[in-house]
Design a protein around this motif. Sequence first.
Motif, PDB file in Angstrom:
ATOM      1  N   ASP A 266       0.757  -0.873  -0.305  1.00  0.00           N
ATOM      2  CA  ASP A 266       0.143  -0.127   0.209  1.00  0.00           C
ATOM      3  C   ASP A 266       0.715   1.622   0.532  1.00  0.00           C
ATOM      4  N   LEU A 267       1.689   1.390  -1.047  1.00  0.00           N
ATOM      5  CA  LEU A 267       2.451   2.707  -0.844  1.00  0.00           C
ATOM      6  C   LEU A 267       2.744   2.902  -2.382  1.00  0.00           C
ATOM      7  N   PRO A 268       2.143   4.033  -2.667  1.00  0.00           N
ATOM      8  CA  PRO A 268       1.920   3.741  -3.992  1.00  0.00           C
ATOM      9  C   PRO A 268       3.228   4.731  -4.633  1.00  0.00           C
ATOM     10  N   ALA A 269       3.121   5.499  -6.061  1.00  0.00           N
ATOM     11  CA  ALA A 269       4.967   5.768  -6.526  1.00  0.00           C
ATOM     12  C   ALA A 269       4.822   6.940  -6.330  1.00  0.00           C
ATOM     13  N   ASP A 270       3.582   7.830  -6.381  1.00  0.00           N
ATOM     14  CA  ASP A 270       3.737   9.414  -6.299  1.00  0.00           C
ATOM     15  C   ASP A 270       4.061   9.701  -4.408  1.00  0.00           C
ATOM     16  N   LEU A 271       3.872   9.310  -3.815  1.00  0.00           N
ATOM     17  CA  LEU A 271       4.416   8.720  -2.005  1.00  0.00           C
ATOM     18  C   LEU A 271       5.531   8.278  -2.104  1.00  0.00           C
ATOM     19  N   ALA A 272       6.634   7.171  -2.610  1.00  0.00           N
ATOM     20  CA  ALA A 272       7.414   6.667  -2.654  1.00  0.00           C
ATOM     21  C   ALA A 272       8.030   7.939  -2.941  1.00  0.00           C
ATOM     22  N   ASP A 273       7.887   8.532  -3.907  1.00  0.00           N
ATOM     23  CA  ASP A 273       8.635  10.025  -4.511  1.00  0.00           C
ATOM     24  C   ASP A 273       9.396  10.940  -3.669  1.00  0.00           C
ATOM     25  N   ARG A 274       8.038  10.828  -2.659  1.00  0.00           N
ATOM     26  CA  ARG A 274       8.260  12.091  -2.204  1.00  0.00           C
ATOM     27  C   ARG A 274       8.749  11.491  -0.973  1.00  0.00           C
ATOM     28  N   ILE A 275       9.061  10.448  -0.368  1.00  0.00           N
ATOM     29  CA  ILE A 275       9.700   9.738   0.619  1.00  0.00           C
ATOM     30  C   ILE A 275      11.576  10.572   0.398  1.00  0.00           C
ATOM     31  N   GLU A 276      12.010   9.795  -1.158  1.00  0.00           N
ATOM     32  CA  GLU A 276      12.968  10.001  -1.622  1.00  0.00           C
ATOM     33  C   GLU A 276      13.322  11.583  -1.731  1.00  0.00           C
ATOM     34  N   ALA A 277      12.282  11.654  -2.023  1.00  0.00           N
ATOM     35  CA  ALA A 277      13.112  13.759  -2.352  1.00  0.00           C
ATOM     36  C   ALA A 277      12.719  14.441  -1.173  1.00  0.00           C
ATOM     37  N   ASN A 278      12.193  13.866   0.448  1.00  0.00           N
ATOM     38  CA  ASN A 278      12.627  14.740   1.304  1.00  0.00           C
ATOM     39  C   ASN A 278      13.294  14.342   2.222  1.00  0.00           C
ATOM     40  N   ILE A 279      13.891  13.207   1.630  1.00  0.00           N
ATOM     41  CA  ILE A 279      14.615  12.057   3.349  1.00  0.00           C
ATOM     42  C   ILE A 279      15.500  12.891   4.213  1.00  0.00           C
ATOM     43  N   ASP A 280      16.129  13.844   3.609  1.00  0.00           N
ATOM     44  CA  ASP A 280      17.767  14.373   4.110  1.00  0.00           C
ATOM     45  C   ASP A 280      16.292  15.376   4.904  1.00  0.00           C
ATOM     46  N   SER A 281      15.175  15.317   4.964  1.00  0.00           N
ATOM     47  CA  SER A 281      14.759  16.715   6.399  1.00  0.00           C
ATOM     48  C   SER A 281      14.660  15.771   7.354  1.00  0.00           C
ATOM     49  N   TYR A 282      14.223  14.561   7.071  1.00  0.00           N
ATOM     50  CA  TYR A 282      13.911  13.587   8.313  1.00  0.00           C
ATOM     51  C   TYR A 282      14.466  14.160   9.551  1.00  0.00           C
ATOM     52  N   GLU A 283      13.580  14.242  10.382  1.00  0.00           N
ATOM     53  CA  GLU A 283      13.707  14.640  12.012  1.00  0.00           C
ATOM     54  C   GLU A 283      12.832  13.768  13.077  1.00  0.00           C
ATOM     55  N   SER A 284      12.032  12.968  12.914  1.00  0.00           N
ATOM     56  CA  SER A 284      10.924  11.644  13.616  1.00  0.00           C
ATOM     57  C   SER A 284      10.264  11.079  12.538  1.00  0.00           C
ATOM     58  N   PHE A 285       9.033  10.438  12.887  1.00  0.00           N
ATOM     59  CA  PHE A 285       8.260   9.975  12.701  1.00  0.00           C
ATOM     60  C   PHE A 285       7.189  10.787  12.076  1.00  0.00           C
ATOM     61  N   THR A 286       6.714  11.915  13.751  1.00  0.00           N
ATOM     62  CA  THR A 286       5.372  12.748  12.802  1.00  0.00           C
ATOM     63  C   THR A 286       6.089  14.068  12.387  1.00  0.00           C
ATOM     64  N   GLN A 287       7.186  14.437  12.798  1.00  0.00           N
ATOM     65  CA  GLN A 287       7.579  15.460  12.036  1.00  0.00           C
ATOM     66  C   GLN A 287       7.590  15.145  10.638  1.00  0.00           C
ATOM     67  N   PHE A 288       7.967  13.500  10.101  1.00  0.00           N
ATOM     68  CA  PHE A 288       8.501  13.750   8.486  1.00  0.00           C
ATOM     69  C   PHE A 288       7.247  13.321   7.910  1.00  0.00           C
TER      70      PHE A 288
END
Length: 402
Positions: A266-288
Amino acid sequence: MKILGIIAEFNPFHNGHKYIIDTCMKNTGADFCIIAMSGNFVQRGTPAIIGYRERAEMALKSGASMVIGLDSYSSCGSAEYFAGGAVALFNALGAVDYLAFGTEEGRIEPLMKISEALAEEAKEYKEYLVKNLAEGQSFPAAREKALSDYGITESSALKSPNNILAVEYLKALKRSASTIKAVTLKREGSGYNDENTEGEFSSARAIRNIIENSKIDCLSEYMPESACRMLTEVYGKSFPVNADDFSVELGYALRMNLRNLQEFYDLPADLADRIEANIDSYESFTQFAELIKTKNRTYSSVCRAFIHILLGMKKREKNDFKPKYARIMGFRKDAGECLSRISSKAGIPLIMRCSEAEKILDEEGLEMFRQEITRESLYETVVSRKFRQPFRNPYRQNFLKV
């Protein structure tokens, strides 16, 4: 003998849960009540605030006869998969006569009309749905409007969360040609998503807010005495647990799987792309999750995707969602007759002790069981770290008997 089934998370168990058990047992004349309950991770895409053993014990001490565990794919899936997996489990037991659930609607007929339309998936309805999604509407809004355009005047009932789940239960019953009869009870007190307490029947979300604000001494008004006492006893020892307690583990899992995110359930392509594009901004579960969500991708759906990655839940074929076993988390001492009936009727193996899995499951079922134990171990690892308590090995935890 009549057996009532209820699908639940009990996150945590409260007066409203006891009310539906007691009232629906009385209304149906059921002798026993079986709960299909989520494990340590729940449908809104977070860890449960307290572990499954404690929640199962709360239910057993408040009227449930038996608690059976839902697998992770059902527990952490969208409403359709949550309902479908739980109904499939009850069907496989071969002994459940009624399925009860609370709704804002309070009547089953309007919800039945909606569920029948969705189960049939008429070409015209699907065309409306595709059109609405293409216009940028979220799936819930697109589906409601498509049903309305198709002529289902009751579609507005889908604005309410319990009604949405009820429709999915009814749809799953219809698609599986189940002999289980559905019954509903009008939800009393506050709504499912209400964040503030409202008298005796307050929502689990409102109660979680109280706990998160360290006001645990205020819970007695909203929970049965035995449940309140248990939470008080384990407060600061194994509970409360929240999503950000898993931030380190999630950050690691995201980065380790950054190139193959679309392999997850249940992880579509558009969501996978957003995760990859923003991974350097990851701080915590809820923040991300807040960062990744969009107008058409809700916070809860993002959190569910995170949980799927965290727990290593890869995509499966649809028929792989059929239950391979039923894990009995616990039962009451006076429910022996219920257990005997299920044992004689069930079309899948029953597991009461983890050690039994090696002996009675086939290779596929055993692999699924081991994966579930691994996911429970992750939860217990975080609990152990947060509260500085000894690790509880899920494999050594036997069923409850109260």
